[in-house]
Scaffold this active site. Structure first.
Site, PDB file in Angstrom:
ATOM      1  N   ASP A  11       0.868  -1.178   0.000  1.00  0.00           N
ATOM      2  CA  ASP A  11       0.000   0.000   0.000  1.00  0.00           C
ATOM      3  C   ASP A  11       0.907   1.231   0.000  1.00  0.00           C
ATOM      4  O   ASP A  11       2.113   1.128   0.248  1.00  0.00           O
ATOM      5  CB  ASP A  11      -0.889  -0.009   1.260  1.00  0.00           C
ATOM      6  CG  ASP A  11      -1.774   1.229   1.366  1.00  0.00           C
ATOM      7  OD1 ASP A  11      -2.351   1.645   0.342  1.00  0.00           O
ATOM      8  OD2 ASP A  11      -1.880   1.809   2.473  1.00  0.00           O
ATOM      9  N   SER A  12       0.309   2.389  -0.230  1.00  0.00           N
ATOM     10  CA  SER A  12       1.058   3.638  -0.155  1.00  0.00           C
ATOM     11  C   SER A  12       1.626   3.884   1.239  1.00  0.00           C
ATOM     12  O   SER A  12       2.525   4.695   1.398  1.00  0.00           O
ATOM     13  CB  SER A  12       0.122   4.794  -0.489  1.00  0.00           C
ATOM     14  OG  SER A  12      -0.903   4.854   0.493  1.00  0.00           O
ATOM     15  N   TYR A  43      -0.433   8.578  -1.797  1.00  0.00           N
ATOM     16  CA  TYR A  43      -0.477   8.400  -3.249  1.00  0.00           C
ATOM     17  C   TYR A  43      -1.675   9.160  -3.857  1.00  0.00           C
ATOM     18  O   TYR A  43      -1.651   9.517  -5.030  1.00  0.00           O
ATOM     19  CB  TYR A  43      -0.659   6.921  -3.605  1.00  0.00           C
ATOM     20  CG  TYR A  43       0.579   6.049  -3.543  1.00  0.00           C
ATOM     21  CD1 TYR A  43       1.787   6.500  -3.010  1.00  0.00           C
ATOM     22  CD2 TYR A  43       0.531   4.742  -4.026  1.00  0.00           C
ATOM     23  CE1 TYR A  43       2.903   5.660  -2.960  1.00  0.00           C
ATOM     24  CE2 TYR A  43       1.643   3.910  -3.989  1.00  0.00           C
ATOM     25  CZ  TYR A  43       2.824   4.369  -3.449  1.00  0.00           C
ATOM     26  OH  TYR A  43       3.923   3.535  -3.411  1.00  0.00           O
ATOM     27  N   GLY A  44      -2.694   9.343  -3.050  1.00  0.00           N
ATOM     28  CA  GLY A  44      -3.982   9.822  -3.571  1.00  0.00           C
ATOM     29  C   GLY A  44      -3.983  11.224  -4.141  1.00  0.00           C
ATOM     30  O   GLY A  44      -4.948  11.639  -4.792  1.00  0.00           O
ATOM     31  N   CYS A  74      -4.384  -1.275  -2.024  1.00  0.00           N
ATOM     32  CA  CYS A  74      -4.483   0.169  -2.220  1.00  0.00           C
ATOM     33  C   CYS A  74      -5.354   0.417  -3.460  1.00  0.00           C
ATOM     34  O   CYS A  74      -4.981   0.007  -4.567  1.00  0.00           O
ATOM     35  CB  CYS A  74      -3.071   0.722  -2.432  1.00  0.00           C
ATOM     36  SG  CYS A  74      -3.008   2.486  -2.782  1.00  0.00           S
ATOM     37  N   ASN A  75      -6.486   1.039  -3.237  1.00  0.00           N
ATOM     38  CA  ASN A  75      -7.395   1.337  -4.355  1.00  0.00           C
ATOM     39  C   ASN A  75      -6.742   2.301  -5.339  1.00  0.00           C
ATOM     40  O   ASN A  75      -6.943   2.224  -6.543  1.00  0.00           O
ATOM     41  CB  ASN A  75      -8.686   1.969  -3.833  1.00  0.00           C
ATOM     42  CG  ASN A  75      -9.459   1.025  -2.927  1.00  0.00           C
ATOM     43  OD1 ASN A  75     -10.414   0.396  -3.356  1.00  0.00           O
ATOM     44  ND2 ASN A  75      -9.047   0.902  -1.678  1.00  0.00           N
ATOM     45  N   THR A  76      -5.933   3.220  -4.797  1.00  0.00           N
ATOM     46  CA  THR A  76      -5.312   4.249  -5.631  1.00  0.00           C
ATOM     47  C   THR A  76      -4.273   3.640  -6.569  1.00  0.00           C
ATOM     48  O   THR A  76      -4.282   3.906  -7.779  1.00  0.00           O
ATOM     49  CB  THR A  76      -4.643   5.304  -4.720  1.00  0.00           C
ATOM     50  OG1 THR A  76      -5.593   5.716  -3.728  1.00  0.00           O
ATOM     51  CG2 THR A  76      -4.177   6.490  -5.501  1.00  0.00           C
ATOM     52  N   CYS A 187     -10.902   3.241   0.374  1.00  0.00           N
ATOM     53  CA  CYS A 187      -9.463   3.430   0.582  1.00  0.00           C
ATOM     54  C   CYS A 187      -9.132   2.585   1.797  1.00  0.00           C
ATOM     55  O   CYS A 187      -9.864   2.616   2.801  1.00  0.00           O
ATOM     56  CB  CYS A 187      -9.170   4.905   0.858  1.00  0.00           C
ATOM     57  SG  CYS A 187      -7.500   5.213   1.482  1.00  0.00           S
ATOM     58  N   HIS A 189      -6.968   2.808   4.063  1.00  0.00           N
ATOM     59  CA  HIS A 189      -6.752   3.556   5.306  1.00  0.00           C
ATOM     60  C   HIS A 189      -8.083   3.785   6.047  1.00  0.00           C
ATOM     61  O   HIS A 189      -8.113   3.857   7.265  1.00  0.00           O
ATOM     62  CB  HIS A 189      -6.132   4.933   5.017  1.00  0.00           C
ATOM     63  CG  HIS A 189      -4.672   4.917   4.699  1.00  0.00           C
ATOM     64  ND1 HIS A 189      -4.171   4.492   3.492  1.00  0.00           N
ATOM     65  CD2 HIS A 189      -3.599   5.303   5.436  1.00  0.00           C
ATOM     66  CE1 HIS A 189      -2.844   4.624   3.497  1.00  0.00           C
ATOM     67  NE2 HIS A 189      -2.472   5.109   4.671  1.00  0.00           N
TER      68      HIS A 189
HETATM   69  N1  DGL Z   1      -4.670   3.306   1.045  1.00  0.00           N
HETATM   70  C1  DGL Z   1      -4.770   3.820  -0.251  1.00  0.00           C
HETATM   71  C2  DGL Z   1      -6.028   3.410  -1.002  1.00  0.00           C
HETATM   72  O1  DGL Z   1      -6.620   2.402  -0.702  1.00  0.00           O
HETATM   73  C3  DGL Z   1      -4.270   5.182  -0.628  1.00  0.00           C
HETATM   74  C4  DGL Z   1      -3.962   6.217   0.377  1.00  0.00           C
HETATM   75  C5  DGL Z   1      -3.085   7.342  -0.164  1.00  0.00           C
HETATM   76  O2  DGL Z   1      -1.870   7.164  -0.118  1.00  0.00           O
HETATM   77  O3  DGL Z   1      -3.595   8.375  -0.617  1.00  0.00           O
HETATM   78  O4  DGL Z   1      -6.426   4.068  -1.931  1.00  0.00           O
END
Ligand code: DGL
Length: 260
Positions: A11-12, A43-44, A74-76, A187, A189
């Site tokens: 993940d990020s 990452y977002g 990580c969805n992003t 996300c 997080h």
């Molecule tokens: N946890 C990440 C997700 O599922 C991204 C969080 C981030 O770094 O912006 O998208």
């Protein structure tokens, strides 16, 4: 490839630890290597190109460790990179997307009003537009970028109720929440906020995330390739991070062991 090889999860930053918890629970015999890219989080709010480059670096690292599969927790990163990664690498790569289908299905055929909370990049990418297209005809969907919810986890402020609740007010007060059927935590997080969301949202609003579905999918992919660990194998979790500070190591461990 051997069934006793580890599974790489990344993940990020720390959000993917919520996926590791689910994985460990569902598949206790697996060896898991987690990589959080906290030194480069979030990452977002990056460009898709930046997220692709960072994702390739991590997958290359996992490939050098001979993992049997990779979960992009990580969805992003999934929206920016999964397609290119799958073209480039032969091992199974499991991605994530906001669990919008699950949220709409919960209505049992009735039109649903769903808020998808995710990062700005996830909500801007084509992958999400395509997902939305499948559901907007029958359902009303609101996309809500919530970048601060990533920072709060990374900063170790998840235990600070005032900070968390004011972020939730900032992002969700503009909706008529009594008329919302569900909120999708799009996300990884955000999954750590479940009990805060439960307190914040009216009881009628369901809270949905894609962690269990992702692990279910991973299990069936590994099963179909005969790569599931043996019942006698001893499972383990190794938490690694691009930020090698003590703070991040401690925070990672406490998120893995917490039940938030
Ligand atoms: N946890 C990440 C997700 O599922 C991204 C969080 C981030 O770094 O912006 O998208």
């Amino acid at each position: 490839m051997s069934s006793c090889a580890p599974i790489g999860v990344f993940d990020s930053g720390l959000g993917g630890i919520s996926v590791v918890r689910e994985l460990r629970e569902a598949m206790p015999n697996e060896r898991i290597i987690y990589f959080g890219d906290s030194a480069n989080a979030p990452y977002g709010i990056k460009t898709p190109q930046e997220v692709r480059e960072l994702s390739f670096k991590i997958v290359e690292h996992f490939a050098s460790l001979n993992v049997k599969a990779i979960v992009i927790a990580c969805n992003t990163a999934t929206s920016a990179a999964v397609k290119d990664l799958r073209e480039h690498y032969s091992m199974p790569i499991i991605g994530m997307e906001p669990a919008l289908k699950l949220a709409c299905d919960l209505g049992g055929g009735k039109p649903q009003r769903v808020i998808v909370a995710a990062t700005p990049l996830t909500l801007k990418e084509r992958k999400f537009a395509e997902l939305m297209n499948r559901f907007t005809q029958d359902h009303q969907i609101f996309s809500r970028p919530c970048p601060d919810l990533v920072e709060i986890v990374e900063n170790g402020d998840l235990g600070n109720k005032n900070i968390v609740m004011s972020a939730l007010h900032k992002y969700f007060d503009s909706y008529d929440l009594n008329n919302i059927d569900s909120v999708v935590l799009g996300c990884t997080h955000f999954v750590f906020y479940k009990s805060y969301f439960r307190e914040f949202l009216p009881d009628c609003v369901k809270i949905v995330d894609g962690n269990a579905g992702t692990i279910h999918h991973l299990k069936s992919v590994l099963d179909s390739m005969n790569l599931l660990a043996d019942k006698d194998d001893e499972g383990s979790v190794l938490l690694t991070n691009s930020d090698s500070s003590d703070r991040i190591a401690k925070l990672s461990q406490s998120l893995l062991n917490s039940d938030c």
